[in-house]
Every structure is written in C-alpha cells, then in structure tokens.
Design an enzyme around this catalytic site. Structure first.
Site, short mmCIF file in Angstrom:
data_model
loop_
_atom_site.label_atom_id
_atom_site.label_comp_id
_atom_site.label_asym_id
_atom_site.label_seq_id
_atom_site.Cartn_x
_atom_site.Cartn_y
_atom_site.Cartn_z
N HIS A 141 -4.97 -0.16 -8.84
CA HIS A 141 -3.70 0.21 -8.22
C HIS A 141 -3.91 1.26 -7.13
CE1 HIS A 141 0.68 1.30 -8.33
NE2 HIS A 141 0.18 2.46 -7.96
N GLU A 142 -4.66 2.31 -7.44
CA GLU A 142 -4.90 3.37 -6.46
C GLU A 142 -5.63 2.84 -5.23
OE1 GLU A 142 -3.74 6.28 -6.39
OE2 GLU A 142 -2.86 6.34 -8.38
N HIS A 145 -3.38 1.40 -2.61
CA HIS A 145 -2.86 2.33 -1.61
C HIS A 145 -3.88 2.55 -0.50
CE1 HIS A 145 0.71 3.11 -3.86
NE2 HIS A 145 0.09 3.68 -4.87
#
Length: 928
Positions: A141-142, A145
């Site tokens: 998920h990170e 970004h």
C-alpha cells in the site's frame, strides 16, 4: 467474481506527503473466544500539491535505500513488496546508485505509516514503515503512494459509491476523508475500485472498536470487506500500466527460465529480473523480424535491442536488425536485462527467444549482494550454486548475513551454505582450506576472511525449502595494522573501521582511544572483594569495569553477592548489567544473597552502566576453594557437587543418598515442580528406569495460567491396558483429579493441557521389564476457565510476572464463573501497567460482561498505568482478554477476582492513558 477498479492518481502530477491510516481486521481464536485485532497508526501530515509532470518516475524506475536500523526480516519483507509491484506492472525498484539523485528511503518516522505521492523531485524522500506497519499488504500500500496513487476514497466522485460517517471518526482526523478536487486527480476512465489496496477499511480512524467510518453505499452491490491489504487489485494493475504507459506487448519475467514471443507489430518490452548474484542468459532462437530497414540502426524499426540493466540508457549488450543472423546467446553482467523489440509488420505469436538465470560464478568487485535462487521467495529444491568473491589485493572480504533462513539441522546435512577461504600462509590448517557451514535461521552475523578471496557454495535437497538468504560483501581493511590505529592499549578491527579497548583495570575515555585508570583490575588471590564504583552510593553513568580473578590450579572461585541492585528487569538486562564469565547478564534488585561457583580457577566479571538511571550497585566477596570432586568424583556413586570447604554427593531422580553419604539407593520419588517451564524425566533416564518404581510430579504454575506437557521421548513397557508400567496424568493437584490419560508403549502421549494452574503426573513400573523411560517438557500458557469463590483468586498477566515484562504477540482469555448459584463475579486490579496509547490499539485488556466477546457485552478496553475501576458482572460469568503486539512490553497486571452479588448494570468505559467518558452507542454496528 471479478471487480472493475480505479485508484485516484496524480494528474498534472500532484505532490503529497500522505499518511496511511487503516484497520486490518484479523480473527484471532483464543480458547472459545472469538474477537477482532486492530492495527492503527495516528497522525497525518498536511498535503502539498504541484502540477509538475516530473512527479512521475522516469521510465518507471524507482531507486531505493533501506535504513540500517531495519532487521533482515524487514528488508526481506520490503523486497517482497517491491517484487509484487514489479511482477504485475512495468515499474522497477532498483538499489540506489551514486548517479540516482532522486530515490526513496525506507525509514521510521513519527508519522508511522506514511509516504509522498509520486516523485518528490528534491533528492531523497521518505517512506516510513513504523510500528505495526511491517506487514506485506501495508508495505505494498505504501509503495502505491510512491508509485503515484492517492487513497481511492478521496477521488471527487466517491460520494456516488461510499458513505462517510463523520460522527464515528476520531477527533481531528476528518481531513483524512476529504475529497480531492477534480483538477487534482484523474481516474483515467476507470470505475471506482472497492477492491483497491489503496482503499480505506471500514473502520479506519474510528473512535472506538466496532465503529464504522466508511462503507459502500447499499445500492453499490459490493458486499465484500473493503480496505484489503493482501495484493494489488486488477484495477490497481490496470491503472499503473496506464499511468506509466507500459507496453501492451511484453512484461516482467521473474521465473528462472521462460520464453519471449512477439505478439503484434509495434513495441514489445520485457524486463527480466533475477536474484542478485545471478546471471541471465538470453538465447535468440528464431527470426520474427521483417527484412532490414534503414531505421534499424537508430532502433526505430525492425530491431531487437538487449540492454544490460533496467533502463533504456543501460549499456547495449546486442542490437539485432531484421535479416541479421539471429541465433546467438547473450549474457548479462548483473541480475537484470531489458529486451525491446520494434517491428513494422505483424508477426506470428511464436517464441523468438528463451532465457534462463544461473546462480553463481566469479565476482570481481569490492562490494555487492548475493541472493539465494528465487529470493525473496523460497529457493527451489536441488539447488547447487557456487560464487567466488575477489576483492582488491591486500584486502579481506567481509560478508554480512542480512537475512538467512535455510532448513534446520544440527549438522546441516540437508540445505546448507558453505564458506571456504582462499588458501594463504595464514589460513592453512593441516594443509586444508578453512571452511564453515551454515543452516537454520541466523538473525545477524558478519564473517571476515583472512585473504582477498572467499568461495560460497549453496546446496538444497529435494524436500523442505525455506526463504533463503541475502548476503552483502564488502572489501575490508585491517585498520589496526595501519597508521590509523591511535589506540592507547588495544585496537579491535571491525567491518569498515576499528574500535579501541583497554586492559583490565582501565576504561575507555570519552575521546574513544585513550584509557583511564578506574574500577576493575587483575586479582590473583585466594580471597577478597569487589564492588561497583562509589558503593554504597549510586554508581556513575556510562561506566565499564572489568575484573579478572585468578585462583591456584585445581581450585574454584566462589562469589557471594551480599548486595545487588542494578538497573533492569532481572531477565531483561538492556541497560545496566553484571556479567560473570560467559553466563547471562544479571540486573535488577535482589534481597537475598547471590551465590556463584566458577567452573575453573579463573573468572572475568564485567560491570556496565548506561547513560541514564543509577542504582546502589553491588558488593561481592570471593574465595578460592579446592575442588574435591576432581579426584575420582570424591567417591560419589552418582554426582559430586563441590561446596565451599567440602563437597556433597547427590543422586539421580528416583534415588536417595545412602547412610554413607556417597552411595545411592532407590527411595522416595516425589517432586514438587513450581517453575513456569522446564523438563522432567523418568528415574535414571536416559538409561533404563528401575523396576518396582513409583514416582509422582506435582506441577504448580502462576495463578491464571495453565500447564502444557509435551513428551519428547517415550519408551515404557507396552501393554494394551498399560497394566505393567505406566504414565498417568491428572488434570489437577493430585491423583483424585480428573484423569487425562494413561500411557505406555513407544508412541509418545499427545500434547496435554491442564484446565487450571496444577497438573499431576505419576509413573509406575513393575518388577519385570524396564525400558528407557520418558523425557517431557512443560510450559505455562496464559488463559483458562476459573471459578470465583468467596475467597479471592488471582490472575497474573504472564507466568514470569515481577521477573520480566510480558511477552510479544500474546492473545490470552480468561473466563471466570461464580461458584454459587445466583452470584456474579467481581474483578479489580492491584497492579496495572500495559503499553500506553491513546486508543489502546497496541497492547490492551478487554473485559466483557459474560463469556463471549461481543459488542453488547464489552465493558471496556484498557491500557496505560491507571487501573480500571472495580467491575462486577450482571450474570454468573465475566471474560477478560489480554492482547499484545510485536513491539513494546511493560510490567503487566495482577487481577483479583471473587464471587459477589450481581450488578444491576455495568458502565461501559474506554481507558487509555487517561479515563474517557462512557462510549456512545455505535452509529453502525458490524455484521460479524
């Protein structure tokens, strides 16, 4: 079922530093209790926007650096997450090189889980993987970004798909649910994606357990859990390919071997990625290109270009134009290869090349990384790889075990890594090369060769496979042998540098190289004393003292610490400590004398204090004593134990000392076992047990805990009804308790678990056949069913309470039931110290008014160092749950319970560092 997808993406590209807040629900079973565990991190940095196109990573190449404070497990996790993105898209994560000006750094920041969106364009940028962020899906998920994605629920049209419940959101966290402006994001024509890994979970930033903050609209048709942190959705993959304009033909290849086929005219691009320390071989096997073109030389038409790396600027290994002889083999110099085909006419979808990755080979470099095959995934069976590392002359090779996990065996006969030194006049031993073999799990290790060459050979068999290894090698110099050595006493060479050390009786000064006369020293005497600096006053900070005591040959040294108060938790000496020889460190406060006997006539005693808390310190007497046991066991039949000024004979289990105090005879065989964990065995084990024996063991552990008994070895005379020799286990404190089982023969009994803190075991043998007997291990487990009576009972958070902090990753549940009909259960805490956090999301205690962990029965969740108020159940039972995460530990708790009149109602509270008012009813209950 397959769902279409979308992610809010940078358009004109938006720059943002974004913190990820989510709840990762996981069902945990503890006894008969079923409940949810939550992971959260708090805080978010305000976002900043830009319209610069440079926020897209050029060619999709994202250089990275991993901070040195991360463990090998973390680094393995990060690499797995990066490979996940590479496997499904055309983005590439590569170790940062000096020419990379812009790159990401894996670090731990105060924001917890956070990252910039897209490329910041100002040198290094942080991706923070803080507490409870170190999960595969969270790191993926990170990285989303970093690639350029916002949270899915912030896209401008989100109100058509989800409802936001602002009353359930934590105070001050509303802005995490703000919509982006239409000019900030672009959905690239993709519909809303509930399945995106970039979507919030239903209770992200909720102000309490079971509160929903975001849910799909009832008419959306989506019924699955949102906020998954498992893998990229199909929408995530599609949008990444659109954002980075990935070629429709080609892809990323990570298998050990495979084929390449041109699917249509135009551009096809393949990225081949192998573990580091591997070489990629590309075999061009067929012609699929049209005749020569004048544009071939410019790589614009009818050309195959093979590059040694990941970028279009990487060195060209070969360039093949249409009409050229295609049959050839091309080898990479590293672990990546880029193949690009440009053709003007459609071609049959037939393989034109094959590739395979080979581990091993010579390495001529002063630094680098070596991975096991298929790393970070499990290595394949029947592997055989050999690397030979060469660094500069007159240097050494330093190898750091960053991550290492092979199949375990005490002699490493299955899977293994063998390190062999190059022969030199300093490394020969009996004319053979120096080698060392490794297997199992190694957390941290560094090996330095004697020469500038070292060989590594990795074998795996055809059975069990583990995740393998990551090794880093560097050129190492012995700075102690150069003019850099400015140490006054000793120079100790370390990887990349050196450190100074001092002789006994001296300590290193603050400048790091000179030695000051201080505490400690060399003591050759038959008796004497030592003490901490300034004793009986507080010892100073940042002090290290070393004593070496020597007695005459044939003597032992007795140490008697009459006073001992050193900062620490006894079994966890992370701050100040006393270390005797090779034994474990000592710390804490002891009110009784501490006695030690050294195995030899020399002992080294080290005292060390850190830069913070001081204590009274210690005082110890020592005396040399002749060891009578060294001569013919002092006449003892079984065991001789040396004592100060004398000795004593002892007997094996099942025997007692005879009247002459030297010989042993069969005798009473009853044992009280009060330690929280340990081992027991039958009399005379591992030899045959005696005939006509009757033994019993009474186990008692900490209140509120149960006992688990596991037999590691079992050979008792066999009989269908175990009439001859037998082991009997009772679920209680004596032979009148419920019988758990009677066992004999060669098959070990199953795992046995008590229902209370007591267990009783008996062993009997008849007058005929005897066997080897048994060996068993017992340990304490938290939780269980307890009965509340008029006299108080107690629950301790962990079996070693007061000696150490509670453990990590604990999930314990206690159900307490009143003994008398019509009565309830009252519980109060005499000691309470649980890791403090405003939302009690890390470590916590939960209390339920009844035997089940349901929302309507929840009395409250508690943490911090403030004891909850006295709680009385409205019914006959009460449930107490303790959960701890994988990070910080504290002292724990002691709870007192007894039966009492039932309460008419129970106030629901939520306690962390301070007490909060009763919770309101949730706006949206969960559907379990």
């Amino acid at each position: 079922m397959r769902f279409s997808a979308n992610i809010a993406i940078i358009v004109n590209i938006i720059f943002l530093f974004i913190v990820v807040e989510f709840v990762l629900p996981t069902f945990i079973r503890s006894g008969d209790v079923r409940f949810r565990r939550y992971y959260r991190n708090n805080g978010r940095v305000s976002r900043a926007a830009t319209a610069k196109k440079e926020r897209i990573w050029p060619e999709g190449i994202i250089p990275f650096v991993i901070a040195s404070n991360f463990s090998g497990e973390h680094q393995h996790l990060f690499l797995r997450a990066m490979r996940h993105w590479e496997n499904f898209t055309c983005v590439s994560f590569v170790p940062r090189q000096p020419h990379h000006k812009h790159y990401i750094t894996f670090t731990v920041d105060k924001c917890g889980c956070c990252s910039y969106v897209g490329r910041r364009g100002e040198g290094p940028q942080a991706i923070s993987i803080g507490k409870n962020c170190d999960k595969f899906g969270i790191v993926v998920h990170e990285l989303g970004h970093v690639v350029g994605f916002w949270h899915e629920h912030t896209r401008p049209d989100r109100d058509m798909y989800v409802d936001i419940f602002y009353k359930s959101i934590q105070t001050g966290q509303d802005y995490n649910f703000e919509k982006s402006k239409p000019e900030e994001v672009d959905s690239l024509g993709e519909p809303y994606d509930f399945s995106s890994i970039m979507h919030y979970a239903r209770d992200t930033f909720s102000r309490g357990a079971f509160y929903d903050t975001i849910l799909p609209k009832p008419n959306s048709g989506f019924r699955l859990e949102i906020g998954q942190r498992v893998q990229l959705s199909e929408g995530d993959i599609r949008q990444t390919k659109k954002l980075y304009k990935c070629a429709e033909c080609g892809g990323t290849l990570m298998q050990e071997s495979g084929n390449l086929a041109i699917q249509h005219a135009g551009v096809c691009t393949w990225h081949i990625i192998s573990p580091q320390g591997h070489t990629i071989f590309l075999n061009i096997t067929g012609s699929t290109l049209s005749p020569p073109s004048s544009l071939c030389g410019k790589e614009e038409d009818n050309v195959i270009t093979v590059r040694d790396g990941v970028s279009i600027s990487s060195p060209v290994l070969d360039r093949i134009c249409g009409g050229d002889s295609l049959f050839r083999t091309i080898a990479s110099s590293g672990n990546r290869m880029l193949i690009q085909v440009r053709s003007s006419t459609p071609a049959a979808s037939l393989p034109f090349a094959t590739y395979y990755a080979i581990c091993g080979g010579p390495i001529y470099a002063n630094e680098g990384v070596i991975h096991s095959p298929k790393y970070p995934e499990s290595y394949p069976p029947n592997s055989d790889c050999q690397w030979t590392i060469h660094v500069d002359e007159n240097s050494q090779v330093a190898i750091e075990f960053v991550y290492f996990h092979l199949e375990q065996h005490k002699e490493c006969i299955y899977d293994r890594l063998i390190l062999t030194e190059g022969i030199s006049k300093n490394s020969k031993k009996d004319g053979k090369e120096m080698s060392e073999t490794f297997c199992g799990l190694i957390e941290k290790k560094t090996i330095v060769s004697k020469t500038n060459q070292i060989s590594l050979r990795f074998f795996s068999d055809n059975s069990v496979q583990k995740t393998g290894f990551e090794l880093r090698f560097t050129k190492e110099l012995n700075e102690c042998a150069t003019d850099k050595n400015i140490c006054h006493h000793y120079c100790v060479n370390t990887v990349g540098g050196f450190k100074c050390a001092c002789r006994v009786g001296y300590s290193l000064s603050s400048n790091g190289f000179s030695c000051d006369s201080t505490c400690g020293g060399y003591l050759k005497a038959s008796n004497g004393s030592i003490s901490s600096p300034n004793f009986p006053e507080m010892y100073p900070n940042s002090k290290t003292c070393i004593w070496e005591i020597e007695a005459p040959d044939g003597y032992h040294i007795f140490l008697n610490f009459t006073k001992f108060n050193v900062e620490g938790m006894k079994t966890e000496c992370a701050y100040d400590y006393v270390k005797i020889g090779d034994s474990e460190k000592l710390c804490g406060e002891y009110h009784e004398a501490l006695l030690f006997t050294t195995p030899r006539n020399r002992v080294r005693i080290e005292f060390s204090s850190d830069s913070s808390v001081e204590r009274d310190g210690f005082f110890a007497n020592f005396i040399a004593d002749f060891d009578e046991c060294q001569n013919d066991n002092a006449g003892c039949e079984h065991t001789c134990q040396n004592r100060l000024g004398s000795y004593v004979c002892t007997c094996n289990p099942g025997y007692i000392l005879a009247e002459d105090k030297h010989n042993c005879k069969e005798g009473s065989c009853f044992f009280e076992v009060n330690a929280p964990a340990g081992d027991i065995n039958s009399p005379n084990y591992p030899n045959d047990y005696p005939k006509g024996q009757n033994c019993s063991w009474h186990f008692v552990t900490t209140p509120g805990h149960r006992l688990m008994l596991t037999f590691s070895s079992f050979q008792v005379e066999e009989h269908a009804q175990c009439k001859y020799d037998a082991v009997s286990v009772y679920d209680g404190g004596d032979g009148s308790a419920q019988l758990a089982g009677v066992f004999c023969g060669l098959a070990p009994p199953p795992l046995l678990l008590s229902s209370s803190n007591e267990l009783y075991l008996t062993f009997s043998s008849d007058a005929s056949v005897s066997r080897r007997g048994f060996q068993a291990h017992y340990t304490s487990l938290c939780g269980g069913r307890l009965t509340a009576e008029s006299t108080p009972g107690h629950i301790y958070s962990h079996a070693t309470f007061s000696d150490s902090k509670y453990g990590k990753n604990q999930d314990c549940s206690w159900i307490v039931r009143a003994k008398s009909p019509g009565r309830g259960v009252r519980i109060q805490f005499s000691t309470f110290n649980i890791e403090s956090e405003e939302g009690c999301q890390y470590d916590y205690i939960e209390i339920y008014d009844g035997p089940e962990a349901t929302l309507e029965r929840l009395v409250g969740r508690f943490c911090g160092d403030t004891s909850p108020e006295v709680i009385t159940s409205t019914g006959p039972e009460l449930l107490l749950i303790m959960h701890t995460d994988n990070a910080e530990e504290e002292k724990g708790f002691v709870a007192e319970y007894r039966e009492a009149p039932r309460s008419s109602s129970t106030k629901r509270t939520f306690v962390s560092k301070t007490r909060h008012s009763p919770l309101e009813e949730p706006i949206h209950d969960r559907n379990e």
